[in-house]
Design a protein around this motif. Structure first.
Motif, PDB file in Angstrom:
ATOM      1  N   SER A  66       0.831  -1.209   0.000  1.00 21.58           N
ATOM      2  CA  SER A  66       0.000   0.000   0.000  1.00 21.58           C
ATOM      3  C   SER A  66       0.865   1.258   0.000  1.00 21.58           C
ATOM      4  O   SER A  66       0.550   2.241  -0.683  1.00 21.58           O
ATOM      5  N   ARG A  67       1.966   1.226   0.730  1.00 21.23           N
ATOM      6  CA  ARG A  67       2.858   2.383   0.786  1.00 21.23           C
ATOM      7  C   ARG A  67       3.505   2.636  -0.580  1.00 21.23           C
ATOM      8  O   ARG A  67       3.590   3.773  -1.055  1.00 21.23           O
ATOM      9  N   GLN A 117       1.565   6.390  -7.238  1.00 15.91           N
ATOM     10  CA  GLN A 117       0.541   7.330  -7.719  1.00 15.91           C
ATOM     11  C   GLN A 117       1.094   8.758  -7.772  1.00 15.91           C
ATOM     12  O   GLN A 117       0.760   9.531  -8.669  1.00 15.91           O
ATOM     13  N   ALA A 146       0.926   3.888  -3.187  1.00 12.69           N
ATOM     14  CA  ALA A 146       0.612   5.294  -2.965  1.00 12.69           C
ATOM     15  C   ALA A 146       1.731   6.185  -3.499  1.00 12.69           C
ATOM     16  O   ALA A 146       1.476   7.217  -4.129  1.00 12.69           O
TER      17      ALA A 146
END
Length: 277
Positions: free
Chosen positions: A266-267, A273, A270
């Motif tokens: 998830s890190r 992105q 992100a």
């Protein structure tokens, strides 16, 4: 090495090992004085061996190899019967006979690989990969889905970094994504230059690094076998936008991917992105 095992995962391991032995023998025979000749011979020797064994032991299965004529073309009505065959097939072997030709042709380098993966229409996972093996001949090892490695340990650097984590990112030594340095600075990561895609993902599987990010353009054979092993190990693997990796598509281009520890996914997604747009 005798007759191959019939179970697909063990067969993939056997095939990757066979090709790896041939490549190591070729290195010893030809030497490193003519890098171009060694690269060309390596691609041909490994491709011919794998194709011959697949025709003998898996004659009903389709094959997608980097060294097949027209392999990089997206499917159209004018594409060869081989492309049509694999798109209609229930089982397709996706192979990269020699991943990292540059490293293969450099004396002393061990960061090159042989990729053998099997895609099946009946697979329960989005990527469709049901078996795979990554041969690392110069490292004297083969990673396979038949005996997947244990989930990788946290790197010593990360484990001793106090409250924070110093993430180690495998990076291309010649063609790293242009945004990777900024991303690494953003999350406090350390870049570790390596050769082939297979060697990089193998380093994530073994815990030498925590993640591998690629966005410079690849094809299905560059990642199919390493992703099969990585996901069998329990690692995260996806496109850099978080969507599923898919194989045996009409267009074999698969330009980007992320393979990492699940606790970092998830890190990293992100951060991607923020930096890959």
């Amino acid at each position: 090495m005798g007759s191959p095992p019939m179970i697909d995962g063990a067969f993939a391991r056997w095939l990757a090992a066979r090709a790896g032995q041939a490549l190591m023998g070729l290195r010893a025979e030809l030497g490193f004085a003519d890098a171009g000749a060694l690269k060309s011979a390596g691609d041909k020797v490994s491709h011919d061996l794998i194709r011959t064994e697949l025709a003998k032991w898996r004659p009903a299965d389709a094959v997608l190899s980097e060294e097949d004529e027209g392999s990089r073309l997206a499917w159209t009505a004018e594409v060869s019967s081989d492309a049509v065959s694999r798109l209609n097939a229930d089982r397709v072997w996706i192979i990269d006979p020699l991943d990292g030709t540059r490293e293969f042709a450099e004396e002393g380098r061990s960061d090159w690989a042989v990729h053998v993966a099997l895609w099946a229409r009946s697979a329960p996972t989005p990527h469709g990969l049901v078996a795979g093996a990554v041969g690392l001949p110069a490292q004297h090892r083969v990673l396979g889905t038949d005996y997947p490695p244990a989930y990788p340990p946290m790197t010593l650097e990360a484990a001793t970094a106090g409250g924070g984590r110093t993430i180690r990112l495998a990076a291309s030594r010649s063609r790293p994504p242009v945004f990777l340095s900024d991303l690494a600075e953003d999350i406090g990561a350390h870049l570790v230059p390596m050769g082939s895609a297979g060697a990089k993902i193998a380093a994530v599987v073994s815990g030498e690094v925590d993640a591998y990010i690629h966005a410079g353009g690849q094809y299905e054979w560059d990642s199919a076998a390493p992703v099969a092993v990585a996901t069998a190990t329990g690692l995260h693997a996806s496109r850099i936008d978080g969507s599923a990796l898919k194989y045996n598509e009409a267009d074999p281009r698969l330009p980007d991917l992320l393979v990492c520890r699940k606790d970092l996914a998830s890190r990293l997604l992100a951060a991607l992105q923020r930096h890959s747009g």
